[in-house]
Design a protein around this motif. Structure first.
Motif, short mmCIF file in Angstrom:
data_model
loop_
_atom_site.label_atom_id
_atom_site.label_comp_id
_atom_site.label_asym_id
_atom_site.label_seq_id
_atom_site.Cartn_x
_atom_site.Cartn_y
_atom_site.Cartn_z
N ASN A 139 -13.30 0.16 -2.62
CA ASN A 139 -14.16 0.61 -2.93
C ASN A 139 -14.39 0.70 -4.51
N SER A 189 -5.25 -1.93 -1.15
CA SER A 189 -6.12 -1.45 -0.13
C SER A 189 -7.78 -0.74 -0.50
N SER A 190 -7.26 0.45 -0.44
CA SER A 190 -8.70 1.78 -0.50
C SER A 190 -9.00 1.59 -2.16
N GLN A 191 -8.19 1.26 -3.07
CA GLN A 191 -8.87 1.70 -4.26
C GLN A 191 -9.70 0.55 -4.24
N ASP A 215 0.79 -1.83 -0.13
CA ASP A 215 0.33 -0.16 -0.32
C ASP A 215 0.78 0.88 -0.26
N GLU A 251 -6.77 7.62 -4.97
CA GLU A 251 -7.23 6.17 -5.29
C GLU A 251 -5.97 5.31 -3.77
N VAL A 252 -5.30 6.97 -2.87
CA VAL A 252 -4.80 6.83 -2.23
C VAL A 252 -3.87 5.27 -2.43
N ASN A 253 -4.52 4.22 -1.98
CA ASN A 253 -3.67 2.78 -2.38
C ASN A 253 -4.84 1.77 -2.58
#
Length: 246
Positions: free
Chosen positions: A223, A218-220, A199, A214-216
């Motif tokens: 989402n 895990s987050s993308q 990440d 998109e952050v990283n």
């Protein structure tokens, strides 16, 4: 290193293309390598649509969720799960086609379509073409089916946009091998720690290409995967004769 391996390791999704057409000679070769891919029981339960018409590509760009590169690419390939051909064999032999009652039918066709698409994409990249696979072909499958005149017992699995790159995208980092390769048995140890480290790497990558929203990884990923993001797939599969009840 073998040039084929180097081509495959250097893969990146290309969404911007020049105005140069892809010749019919190259398209024919891409079709040939796609058809040469392995397939289950030699059932050959996939087919390939070659889309060059501007209006059709523009409509497909809309149906895939506004993916403008579908329209911009000189040629757009669509890999089809095709049990219509199997139905014809059923009629010829007078034997029932029961496989479409099982989820195995769509799994077989999906695997075969993926194998076929990979052949095409690797060949295209080896020729200096850029490619991007389009899972969004399944976003509005009912409308895609109507647009392309697909018969019952068929379903659009995957699209691939192909053209000459106007620029090269940055190579996206993959997860460390600790989260990918497992020897003999699946190893859950350190997966969480590995993903946390990945990440951080993805956050740096996304910052470098201007996609910090998109952050990283895990987050993308979550989402998207917190939803059934293509809810039409199951009902349209049933309408097309894939009962998926066994």
């Amino acid at each position: 290193m073998n040039k084929v391996i180097e081509t495959m390791k250097n893969h990146r999704s290309i969404r911007n293309y020049t105005n140069e057409d892809v010749s019919e000679e190259i398209i024919n070769e891409l079709v040939n390598v796609a058809q040469a891919a392995p397939n289950s029981i030699n059932g050959q339960q996939t087919s390939l649509l070659v889309i060059k018409d501007k209006v059709t590509k523009e409509k497909l760009a809309e149906l895939t969720g506004g993916q403008t590169w579908v329209a911009a690419a000189p040629v757009f390939f669509i890999f089809i799960a095709d049990f219509y051909k199997i139905k014809v064999a059923s009629e010829i032999t007078k034997l029932p086609m029961n496989i479409t009652e099982s989820v195995e039918s769509i799994m077989v066709a999906s695997v075969d379509a993926g194998l076929s698409a990979q052949n095409l994409m690797t060949a295209a990249e080896s020729l200096g073409l850029g490619i991007v696979p389009i899972g969004g072909i399944r976003k509005n499958p009912d409308d895609v089916i109507k647009l392309l005149g697909l018969p019952k017992y068929t379903f659009p699995i995957l699209g691939v946009a192909v053209g000459y790159p106007s620029d090269n995208s940055k190579l996206k980092p993959r997860m460390p091998k600790a989260a990918y390769r497992h020897n003999e048995k699946y190893n859950k140890e350190n997966i969480r720690e590995t993903i946390i480290e990945y990440d951080k790497e993805m956050a740096d990558y996304l910052k470098a290409i201007g996609r910090t929203q998109e952050v990283n990884w895990s987050s993308q990923t979550m989402n998207i995967y917190q939803y059934n993001y293509y809810p039409k797939v199951y009902p349209v599969l049933k309408d097309q004769g894939f009962k998926n009840c066994k």
